[in-house]
Design a protein around this motif. Structure first.
Motif, mmCIF file in Angstrom:
data_model
loop_
_atom_site.group_PDB
_atom_site.id
_atom_site.type_symbol
_atom_site.label_atom_id
_atom_site.label_comp_id
_atom_site.label_asym_id
_atom_site.label_seq_id
_atom_site.Cartn_x
_atom_site.Cartn_y
_atom_site.Cartn_z
ATOM 1 N N ASP A 68 -62.625 88.050 99.287
ATOM 2 C CA ASP A 68 -61.878 88.442 98.272
ATOM 3 C C ASP A 68 -60.921 87.580 97.868
ATOM 4 O O ASP A 68 -60.502 87.106 96.573
ATOM 5 N N PHE A 69 -59.969 86.860 98.734
ATOM 6 C CA PHE A 69 -59.135 86.023 98.489
ATOM 7 C C PHE A 69 -59.721 84.736 97.884
ATOM 8 O O PHE A 69 -59.104 84.346 96.865
ATOM 9 N N HIS A 70 -60.528 84.232 98.193
ATOM 10 C CA HIS A 70 -61.510 83.039 97.690
ATOM 11 C C HIS A 70 -61.643 83.229 96.333
ATOM 12 O O HIS A 70 -61.682 82.621 95.490
ATOM 13 N N GLU A 71 -62.544 84.591 96.072
ATOM 14 C CA GLU A 71 -62.885 84.981 94.729
ATOM 15 C C GLU A 71 -61.827 85.177 93.738
ATOM 16 O O GLU A 71 -61.877 84.856 92.464
ATOM 17 N N THR A 72 -60.676 85.491 94.239
ATOM 18 C CA THR A 72 -59.518 85.680 93.350
ATOM 19 C C THR A 72 -58.950 84.350 92.978
ATOM 20 O O THR A 72 -58.644 84.064 91.801
ATOM 21 N N VAL A 73 -59.118 83.559 93.763
ATOM 22 C CA VAL A 73 -58.595 81.970 93.610
ATOM 23 C C VAL A 73 -59.572 81.502 92.436
ATOM 24 O O VAL A 73 -59.167 80.905 91.605
ATOM 25 N N THR A 74 -60.760 81.687 92.436
ATOM 26 C CA THR A 74 -61.638 81.414 91.187
ATOM 27 C C THR A 74 -61.250 81.967 90.081
ATOM 28 O O THR A 74 -61.373 81.190 88.884
ATOM 29 N N GLU A 75 -60.876 83.236 89.929
ATOM 30 C CA GLU A 75 -60.505 83.961 88.854
ATOM 31 C C GLU A 75 -59.087 83.113 88.450
ATOM 32 O O GLU A 75 -59.113 83.043 86.966
ATOM 33 N N LEU A 76 -58.356 82.796 89.051
ATOM 34 C CA LEU A 76 -57.078 82.091 88.835
ATOM 35 C C LEU A 76 -57.264 80.760 88.254
ATOM 36 O O LEU A 76 -56.628 80.232 87.277
ATOM 37 N N ALA A 77 -58.373 80.123 88.512
ATOM 38 C CA ALA A 77 -58.822 78.599 88.100
ATOM 39 C C ALA A 77 -59.189 78.990 86.585
ATOM 40 O O ALA A 77 -59.138 77.849 85.920
ATOM 41 N N ASP A 78 -59.496 80.046 86.047
ATOM 42 C CA ASP A 78 -59.785 80.296 84.719
ATOM 43 C C ASP A 78 -60.658 79.376 84.189
ATOM 44 O O ASP A 78 -60.281 78.612 83.118
#
Length: 217
Positions: free
Chosen positions: A135-145
């Motif tokens: 989940d942490f890694h997927e949230t990082v991808t979301e933050l990358a926008d």
């Protein structure tokens, strides 16, 4: 009034259950997935099981077999190496963009993922720690926008979650995520790039040890 979960299609609920079992290792690589048996186990008809197996095959977690069964995919050393190379390229970009573009709301979500992971690692709950790490890694991808990066991540999500689950040192992974979180929060792009490179190397070594094979250099 019934809850939102009641409106989730049966096939999707079956798919989520099977996906978690495969990623967590409850259903071992190469094990049979027989429609009739799964339907009885989960208390559903065979149709949603058939649909779920088809979708899991498209996600790369299941290998179809003739008629009414399939097997849990057995990832070869070459498969794992290929996934690792793609992960390295996507996550290096994702972490860097996340440090540049993160928002307060995004950081709060990332912190929540990390807190779940740290707590699970502390009590030795491997399944929860691995899921929270993914989940942490997927949230990082979301933050990358970046819409294209998110699209690619969605396509590979299940296989990447499987790859991220191939480790046993929950505490070490969680601590590296803590360092990455702080660097992203500080918008320290250079530090994030250094930590991401180290984190990918740690993950590669951990996955190799988990599978009983030598790490690639």
């Amino acid at each position: 009034m019934t809850g939102v979960e009641d409106f989730t299609p049966e096939s999707e609920r079956v798919m989520r259950t099977l996906r978690d079992q495969i990623i967590d290792g409850t259903r071992a690589p190469g094990s049979k997935l027989v429609e009739r048996e799964i339907a009885q186990e989960l208390g559903v008809s065979r149709l949603p099981v058939r649909d779920a197996l088809r979708d899991l095959a498209s996600e790369g977690l299941v290998t179809p077999r003739p008629r009414t069964w399939a097997v849990v995919r057995e990832f070869s050393a070459s498969d794992v190496a290929d996934l690792g190379e793609v992960r390295s390229a996507l996550e290096t970009l994702g972490f860097r963009l996340a440090a540049q573009r993160r928002t307060r709301a995004g950081l709060d979500k990332l912190r929540s993922d990390l807190d779940v992971e740290l707590a699970a690692a502390a009590r030795g709950d491997g399944a929860t720690a691995r899921r929270a790490a993914a989940d942490f890694h997927e949230t990082v991808t979301e933050l990358a926008d970046n819409a294209l990066l998110s699209e690619l991540n969605e396509t590979l999500s299940s296989r990447m979650r499987w790859l991220l689950a191939q480790h046993d040192d929950f505490t070490a992974v969680a601590e590296e995520h803590e360092d990455l979180y702080r660097a992203i929060e500080a918008r320290d792009v250079r530090r994030v790039e250094e930590l991401a490179e180290r984190h990918l190397a740690t993950s590669e070594s951990a996955a190799a040890a988990h599978q009983g094979r030598p790490a690639q250099v």
